[in-house]
Design an enzyme around this catalytic site. Structure first.
Site, PDB file in Angstrom:
ATOM      1  N   GLY A   1      37.383  34.420  43.710  1.00 45.22           N
ATOM      2  CA  GLY A   1      36.408  34.169  42.660  1.00 45.22           C
ATOM      3  C   GLY A   1      36.215  35.356  41.736  1.00 45.22           C
ATOM      4  CB  ALA A   2      34.513  37.688  40.504  1.00 42.72           C
TER       5      ALA A   2
ATOM      6  N   GLY B   1      43.510  37.358  34.377  1.00 44.30           N
ATOM      7  CA  GLY B   1      44.624  37.483  35.314  1.00 44.30           C
ATOM      8  C   GLY B   1      44.738  36.273  36.212  1.00 44.30           C
ATOM      9  CG  HIS B   2      41.702  35.382  39.128  1.00 46.79           C
ATOM     10  ND1 HIS B   2      40.640  36.220  38.854  1.00 46.79           N
ATOM     11  CD2 HIS B   2      42.109  35.695  40.382  1.00 46.79           C
ATOM     12  CE1 HIS B   2      40.423  36.994  39.902  1.00 46.79           C
ATOM     13  NE2 HIS B   2      41.300  36.705  40.838  1.00 46.79           N
TER      14      HIS B   2
ATOM     15  CG  ASP C   1      45.791  42.434  44.682  1.00 46.59           C
ATOM     16  OD1 ASP C   1      45.134  43.461  44.905  1.00 46.59           O
ATOM     17  OD2 ASP C   1      45.346  41.486  44.010  1.00 46.59           O
TER      18      ASP C   1
ATOM     19  CB  SER D   1      37.044  40.324  40.893  1.00 45.14           C
ATOM     20  OG  SER D   1      37.846  39.180  40.695  1.00 45.14           O
ATOM     21  NE  ARG D   2      38.114  45.389  45.235  1.00 41.94           N
ATOM     22  CZ  ARG D   2      37.387  45.426  46.340  1.00 41.94           C
ATOM     23  NH1 ARG D   2      36.228  46.067  46.332  1.00 41.94           N
ATOM     24  NH2 ARG D   2      37.795  44.838  47.447  1.00 41.94           N
TER      25      ARG D   2
END
Length: 281
Positions: free
Chosen positions: A31-32, A36-37, A150, A186-187
Site C-alpha cells: 500500500g501507500a 512506481g506501483h 527492491d 512509500s517511505r
C-alpha cells in the site's frame, strides 16, 4: 474493480476467471501506492487478461516493531489509484486472514540472507518468503511483477519460485524515479521537507560511483567518494554502499570491476531508512 478481504472469496472469483482461460497477473504491495506501483499495475494489465493487486502490510517481514507501526497506510487513496489505473481485482486481507495461527516455518535463502538487506534486517526475507508464498498460493498468478528498487527482494522471489517450483513468471520492472532522481518509495512520505531535499544524495552517490568505476576507478575510491558525498547533509547517515555481482549480491571488495554488476546503497535520511540501486550491464 472487485475488492476482496477473504481468501476464499478471492479464490472463487479467480477460479471462475481461469475457467474462462483468462491469464492472471499479480502485483503484491504494502500500500501507500505511488507511480512506481502504478507502473507495475499498468504493465501487468498490458500483459494479462486480469490484473490483481494485493495490499497487505506484512508484519513478519519487519524486524523493527517501530518501523511497522510507522509504515504509511492510505487504503482509500490506494483504492482510487488502482481503480484509475485499470486494476481488476484488489485483495486487502486482515492479519487474522493471512495468519490465522502463528507461523513456525523458516526459509533460508543462502547468501541472500547474509548480505545487504539480509545483514542489516535479520529475518526480513524469511517474512517476505512466507507472505509471497501464501499470496502465490491464493492468487495462482501466471506472472508476478516486482520493482527493481527492491533488487534483493527480486532475487529472493526468483529463488523462491525456482526452489518451490511455482508456475509463475517473474517480471522485474525498472525503478521509477522522481524528477530529481530519488527512487519512488512509500517511505518517502515520512520525509520532512528538509529531508526530502537531501534524499536525492543517495542516487547522486550511485551515479558518481558508476562514473568512477566506468573510468577505471577502483572500488575503494568509489566507496570513499560515496561516503564523502553523503556528508553534504547532516540528515544522511550511510548504512552501506556495496558493489556486488548480480547473481547472489556477493560484494566485490577491492580493485576494478567489470559489468555486469550492481551498486547498492542504504542510508537513513533523518529517521527514515531508504534503499536504492543501479544495475550496470
Amino acid at each position: 474493480m472487485q475488492v476482496f478481504t477473504s481468501i476464499q472469496s478471492l479464490r472463487d472469483y479467480l477460479s471462475q476467471s481461469r475457467q474462462q482461460n483468462k491469464t492472471i497477473g499479480f502485483v503484491p504491495t504494502m500500500g501507500a501506492l505511488h507511480e512506481g506501483h502504478l507502473s507495475l499495475i499498468k504493465r501487468c494489465k498490458e500483459e494479462n487478461d486480469l490484473a490483481v493487486c494485493s495490499i497487505y502490510v506484512n508484519p513478519t517481514q519487519f524486524n523493527n516493531p517501530e518501523d511497522l507501526k510507522k509504515y504509511p497506510r492510505t487504503p482509500e487513496a490506494d483504492q482510487q489509484l488502482l481503480q484509475d489505473a485499470g486494476c481488476d481485482v484488489l485483495f486487502m486481507p486482515a492479519d487474522t486472514e493471512m495468519y490465522p495461527a502463528s507461523v513456525n516455518l523458516k526459509m533460508d535463502f543462502g547468501n541472500l540472507e547474509t548480505v545487504l538487506e539480509g545483514k542489516f534486517r535479520p529475518g526480513h526475507f524469511n517474512g517476505v518468503g512466507i507472505v509471497v508464498s501464501k499470496l502465490f498460493h491464493m492468487v495462482q498468478p501466471d506472472a508476478a511483477y516486482f520493482g527493481q528498487k527492491d533488487l534483493q527482494q527480486c532475487l529472493v522471489i526468483r529463488r523462491l519460485i525456482q526452489d518451490l517450483s511455482f508456475p509463475v513468471r517473474l517480471v522485474i520492472c525498472p525503478t521509477m524515479r522522481e524528477s530529481d532522481g530519488l527512487a519512488m518509495s512509500s517511505r518517502n512520505r515520512r520525509l520532512s521537507s528538509t529531508q526530502r531535499t537531501v534524499a536525492p544524495l543517495l542516487y547522486q552517490a550511485l551515479e558518481m560511483a558508476h562514473a568512477m568505476l566506468d573510468n577505471d576507478g577502483t572500488i575503494e575510491i568509489a566507496k570513499k567518494t560515496v561516503a564523502l558525498h553523503l556528508t553534504k547533509s547532516d540528515e544522511v547517515e550511510l548504512e552501506y554502499f556495496e558493489v556486488v555481482n548480480t547473481d547472489d549480491l556477493a560484494s566485490f571488495t577491492e580493485g576494478k570491476v567489470q559489468a555486469p554488476y550492481a551498486l547498492c546503497i542504504a542510508a537513513f535520511v533523518g529517521g527514515v531508512r531508504l534503499i536504492d540501486n543501479i544495475l550496470i550491464e
